[in-house]
Design an enzyme around this catalytic site. Structure first.
Site, mmCIF file in Angstrom:
data_model
loop_
_atom_site.group_PDB
_atom_site.id
_atom_site.type_symbol
_atom_site.label_atom_id
_atom_site.label_comp_id
_atom_site.label_asym_id
_atom_site.label_seq_id
_atom_site.Cartn_x
_atom_site.Cartn_y
_atom_site.Cartn_z
ATOM 1 N N ASP A 62 -20.877 0.682 -6.144
ATOM 2 C CA ASP A 62 -20.847 0.073 -4.826
ATOM 3 C C ASP A 62 -21.115 -1.427 -4.874
ATOM 4 O O ASP A 62 -21.919 -1.965 -4.130
ATOM 5 C CB ASP A 62 -21.863 0.755 -3.890
ATOM 6 N N CYS A 95 0.845 -1.193 0.000
ATOM 7 C CA CYS A 95 0.000 0.000 0.000
ATOM 8 C C CYS A 95 0.885 1.250 0.000
ATOM 9 O O CYS A 95 1.864 1.337 0.744
ATOM 10 C CB CYS A 95 -0.926 0.000 1.209
ATOM 11 N N HIS A 147 -28.089 -21.619 1.989
ATOM 12 C CA HIS A 147 -28.160 -23.026 2.391
ATOM 13 C C HIS A 147 -29.358 -23.219 3.316
ATOM 14 O O HIS A 147 -29.714 -22.324 4.093
ATOM 15 C CB HIS A 147 -26.858 -23.403 3.100
ATOM 16 N N CYS A 175 -30.175 -28.567 -1.110
ATOM 17 C CA CYS A 175 -30.476 -28.558 0.325
ATOM 18 C C CYS A 175 -31.927 -28.186 0.598
ATOM 19 O O CYS A 175 -32.517 -28.633 1.586
ATOM 20 C CB CYS A 175 -29.534 -27.611 1.063
#
Length: 818
Positions: A262, A197, A780, A333
């Site tokens: 965003d 950075c 799930h 599931c």
């Protein structure tokens, strides 16, 4: 000698008993059609050399007695675990919020196996066996055996079909900035490694801004991990929108984030954008975690994933009858959870599991397409205990603690999933689905297939009473409908911890920016307030009053005209956000173990009430629908029939009004049913041309009549559904009253009147299904079931004693009448 017996039997029966599979033949060599025996079972699998049906040892003699086919290919596969190298573990990293699909959680936990194949030709009824290969067999027989062994199995073909067009709910949109992205000539050339950075010298979680080439650290997560927000601060100062996460760049792409949008996005021009800064995408390797991996890591440590799966608990596996797990076939599931709960109910056990042998003996020529057979197979598999045995401890581990024993592999519902989803645009795929929608689909299929037999789904069926009061005339109308699930709204305003929730929301963003972690505070809402919201009168705008002959305002009150044996309750946790994406309300519901709903019992027309007069609609009316609005709604993903209803019921007022109607009526039980104008008026579309006389499909007519319906009923249903067979059958069941009042073929039996079980309105909680994830498209499902006085968690193949059943985070709740 087995070979001599084979040659004699072949001469007696002729070569027609042994066929070479053709391109259209399905070969069931992965699993028995009546049980979950497979080549990996101790007794292997027998494949009939004439029908190519797979049969376990307990069922092959049944097939022989019925068909007199003597010759079977016996398949035995021995599975051996291999050590997994570290590099392979890295390659199998989880990248999706799913189980059993590419990039999802592995059901084998990274294990790798090799297989030893032992095949033989078996002659029945003697079970004489000829080991394979055998050079003394006739050439025709050897060709047939080789073709069976080399062909793709039916299960593999069906899996490929299910994957066609599958979307996992995580597809990223193309950034609007990508095509014309500004890239400055800063002279920066980024090396292939050794980044840090520019502001804090962090060496991980680094982002390359694709406009000016700056390398800065990412956002700080609320648990203190991540970066120091320097990339975000740079965007706020520069407004350069796109950044790529260094360490995620591979020849297949990378993580790209749009600060302006965003969200994570796709950049179709990423290769060019990276080349601007000297990065050759073809030479890059992944060295850091992707955003999805970071999100999954966090979900595995905190939040509802941990709570619902009881991940922090020392769960003790359970074995035996009723404690059999189900393997995740890739986003299955939802199906696993619903079927575990369904076979808790005695009606299903008696209809299918207890009656399995009778069903198998009397099945159709194709058991794989026989719903009763596949339901019986599933019921027996779950309840018999044959596939849920305590694994033998490894050598030297004779005192192994039961809690440390591995879970069984779980039953694979390949045939059942293929059959129950056949022809359905969603359940025939490997996409994640809404458990509530699948439950209603299962009920619908059972209704169709048990018209002349006992339907176990009747235990859920109840009659709903809608009382509609015309406010101006004070007259009422009572409407009765059949329901199988009680939908409860969630009144957020009824939260008993509002102050804490408001305080949490105000501190949440501040804490995230500082890298501080604060405990999640969910709105706590008592379930009784959900029932109060359900029972409260609701305004019906633009109600056409037959007493006033004009539109008026009405109040609608919903009650239960009957109480079913088992009441399935759905909490309406999912709402819609921008882009029509379903999003889940993160709430905690105080769910009682016992309910008393007697106060919701419908009373019917009271002596002091006056009914609204029956409406009369001119039959010659042609209703025009705005075709463009109908098509726009359909393109959003809504059912076409629901789109027609929306445009009709909003009087062609435009897309926005019709969309609002759709969102308000998505939970209606007949939401996707064929659109029929009241009074028999015909339907047209603006700009549409008039068609000729309707001709029903004769093959579809025969199929419907074979189910016990009259010829005229079948023709009417097909006309209402454009000759769509499955929709036509659904249409018949949803128009019982209409069909019975018309003149029909008197030689056919009338449609049966719906029958409702009734009794006390007092219930106790016996099961609940929970969902983890932000929407129905991802995540799930897990279910908890009360068995033998204790709560048990069923998490796909994992079945264990529940220590802390998360009743407050459930989605579907099953109550049994007491």
């Amino acid at each position: 000698m087995a070979l001599d017996l084979f040659m004699n039997r072949l001469r007696e029966s002729g070569t027609q008993q042994i066929r070479t599979p053709l391109s259209g033949d399905k070969i069931y060599k992965d699993e028995c059609i009546f049980s979950f025996d497979s080549p990996e079972s101790e007794t292997g699998l027998y494949v009939c050399m004439n029908t190519f049906l797979g049969l376990g040892r307990k069922h092959v003699e049944r097939h022989y007695r019925k068909t007199r086919n003597n010759f079977y290919l016996h398949l035995r596969r021995i599975k051996k675990e291999l050590p997994v190298e570290k590099k392979e573990e890295e390659e199998n990293k989880v990248t999706k919020m799913a189980i059993g699909v590419a990039g999802g959680f592995s059901v084998d936990c990274g294990k790798k196996y090799e297989y030893e194949e032992i095949n033989s030709l078996v002659i029945l009824p003697e079970f004489a066996s000829i080991p394979l290969p055998n050079s003394d067999l006739p050439q025709m027989v050897k060709i047939s055996i080789a073709a069976v062994l080399s062909a793709d199995s039916a299960a593999r073909l069906e899996e490929a079909a299910a994957m066609s067009g599958t979307w996992d709910g995580e597809k990223r949109a193309i950034s609007r900035h990508a095509e014309n992205l500004l890239q400055l000539d800063t002279g920066i050339k980024v090396p292939p490694r050794g980044w840090k950075c520019e502001m804090c010298e962090k060496t991980d979680n680094l982002w390359l801004n694709l406009t000016d080439g700056s390398i800065l650290c990412g956002r700080r997560f609320f648990d203190g991990s991540g970066g120091n927000n320097h990339a975000l601060e740079h965007y706020k100062a520069s407004k350069y929108p796109l950044a790529v996460k260094l360490g995620t760049i591979t020849p297949n792409g990378a993580d790209v984030f749009s600060y302006d949008e965003d969200d994570m996005v796709e950049d179709p021009y990423l290769t060019k954008h990276l080349a601007h800064f000297g990065i050759n995408i073809a030479q890059m390797e992944k060295t850091d975690k992707s955003i999805v991996e970071l999100e999954i890591d966090m979900n595995q440590r905190i939040g509802e994933w941990v709570t619902i799966q009881e991940s922090g608990s020392h769960l003790v596996p359970l074995y035996g009858p009723g404690y059999t797990g189900l393997a995740n076939l890739g986003n299955s599931c939802y199906l696993n959870s619903v079927m575990q709960v369904v076979f808790l109910i005695p009606d299903f056990k008696a209809r299918y599991a207890d009656n399995a042998n009778v069903i198998f003996d009397n099945c159709s020529a194709d058991p794989t397409s026989d719903l009763s057979v596949q339901m019986a197979k599933l019921g027996h598999g779950l309840l018999s205990g044959e596939y849920s045995c305590l694994p033998s401890p490894a050598k030297g581990d004779s005192e192994q603690n039961v809690a440390d024993v591995e879970y069984t592999s779980g039953l694979k519902l390949t045939m059942f999933k293929s059959l129950i989803g056949k022809g359905h645009h969603e359940f025939s795929t490997n996409r994640q689905q809404d458990a509530q929608e699948f439950f209603l689909h299962l009920i619908n299929v059972l209704e169709r297939h048990n018209r002349t037999a006992i339907n176990p789904a009747d235990c859920f069926k109840y009659q709903e009473e809608d009382r509609i009061l015309c406010v101006q005339s004070s007259k009422v109308k009572y409407v009765y409908t059949t329901q199988y699930i009680l939908r409860l709204p969630i009144p957020m305003e009824a939260a008993i911890n509002k102050d804490k929730v408001l305080a949490y929301e105000s501190k949440k963003k501040e804490a995230e920016s500082k890298g501080e972690r604060i405990d999640v505070v969910r709105a706590r809402i008592p379930m009784e307030t959900c029932f109060e919201a359900f029972a409260a009168p609701k305004t019906v705008p633009d109600f056409y009053s037959s007493a006033l002959k004009t539109k008026s305002m009405a109040l609608k009150t919903v009650r239960l005209a009957s109480f079913p044996d088992y009441l399935m309750i759905q909490l309406e946790k999912f709402t819609f956000v921008d882009g029509w994406i379903p999003k889940k309300l993160d709430v905690s519901i105080d769910v009682p173990d016992e309910l008393d709903l007697e106060y919701l019992k419908g009373s019917g027309l009271r002596p002091d009430e006056e009914e609204l007069p029956e409406e009369t609609v001119p039959t010659a009316t042609v209703v025009q629908l705005d075709e463009e609005v109908v098509l726009n709604l359909a393109e959003m993903g809504f059912p076409l029939e629901a789109c027609k209803k929306a445009v009709y019921n909003t009087g062609n007022q435009g897309l926005d009004v019709a969309t609002t109607w759709i969102l308000e009526h998505m939970s209606d039980p007949d939401f996707g049913d064929p659109f029929v104008v009241p009074g028999g008026a015909s339907v047209g579309t603006t700009g549409a041309t008039s068609g000729g006389l309707f001709t029903p499909n004769e093959e579809a007519i025969e199929n419907i009549v074979a189910m016990g319906f009259a010829h005229d009923q079948a023709a009417k249903a097909l006309k209402a559904t454009d000759n769509n067979l499955e929709r036509a059958v659904d249409w018949i069941f949803s128009h019982v009253d209409e069909l019975e009042t018309e003149s029909m073929d008197t030689s056919e039996p009338p449609l049966p009147q719906p029958k409702y079980r009734d009794g006390s309105g007092k219930y106790r909680l016996v099961a609940f299904i929970s969902h983890m994830g932000s929407s129905t498209m991802v995540g799930h499902y897990v279910c908890h079931i009360l068995k033998e006085g204790r709560w048990v968690i069923f998490n796909d193949e994992k079945v264990a004693l529940s220590e802390s059943p998360p009743k407050d985070l459930g989605y579907l709740y099953l109550y049994q009448r007491v």
